[in-house]
Design a protein around this motif. Structure first.
Motif, PDB file in Angstrom:
ATOM      1  N   VAL A  26       1.169  -1.048   0.474  1.00 49.43           N
ATOM      2  CA  VAL A  26       0.402  -0.529  -0.252  1.00 49.43           C
ATOM      3  C   VAL A  26       1.074   1.216  -0.002  1.00 49.43           C
TER       4      VAL A  26
ATOM      5  N   VAL B 277      -4.172   6.983   1.301  1.00 51.09           N
ATOM      6  CA  VAL B 277      -4.346   5.633   0.877  1.00 51.09           C
ATOM      7  C   VAL B 277      -4.017   6.374  -0.702  1.00 51.09           C
TER       8      VAL B 277
ATOM      9  N   SER C 278      -5.418   9.342  -6.159  1.00 52.11           N
ATOM     10  CA  SER C 278      -5.046   8.394  -5.850  1.00 52.11           C
ATOM     11  C   SER C 278      -5.740   7.749  -6.689  1.00 52.11           C
TER      12      SER C 278
ATOM     13  N   LEU D 100       4.131  -1.843   3.618  1.00 52.42           N
ATOM     14  CA  LEU D 100       3.337  -0.368   3.806  1.00 52.42           C
ATOM     15  C   LEU D 100       4.488   0.831   3.464  1.00 52.42           C
TER      16      LEU D 100
ATOM     17  N   GLN E 126       0.937   4.977   0.777  1.00 51.97           N
ATOM     18  CA  GLN E 126       0.418   6.046   1.311  1.00 51.97           C
ATOM     19  C   GLN E 126       1.224   7.360   1.211  1.00 51.97           C
TER      20      GLN E 126
END
Length: 124
Positions: free
Chosen positions: A18, A27, A99, A83, A20
């Motif tokens: 992910v 996100v 995003s 992450l 971020q």
């Protein structure tokens, strides 16, 4: 100094990552990472992923210029998800949105479009 965490890349050799925004917490996207992609990310400080559809390593922003400078890489408790805390240049999504998570399940557009993909990507 602690030892590196051993990431469990599983049977297919990939883990989800992910991305971020390190400052806002937004996100931005989810992509997959191979051992080589993680190594390149750590070496260069720029996000690298593995494209399952193209079956190749790719650097985020290599085509668009919308790079992700990685401030920190975190690993979850099971060591099978990453992450990336990033400083995103421009938009993270190939559709032109900041995003990839720019719409609700009902189809409502709730995200910000920050560039025109037709001007960035040559589909010819």
């Amino acid at each position: 100094m602690d030892d590196d965490v051993s990431v469990d890349f599983g049977e297919d050799g990939l883990v989800p990552a992910v991305a971020q925004d390190a400052e806002s917490g937004e996100v931005l996207m989810l992509a997959y990472v191979s051992p080589e992609a993680l190594e390149r990310t750590r070496e260069t400080g720029r996000a690298h992923y593995y494209s399952r559809s193209r079956e190749e390593l790719w650097e985020k922003g290599a085509t668009s210029g919308h790079v992700q400078e990685v401030e920190e890489v975190r690993v979850d408790c099971d060591a099978d998800t990453l992450l990336y805390l990033v400083d995103q240049e421009g938009g993270a999504c190939h559709t032109g949105h900041r995003s990839c998570f720019y719409r609700t399940i009902e189809g409502e557009n709730v995200g910000e479009k920050v560039y025109d993909p037709d001007e960035v990507y040559d589909d010819a």
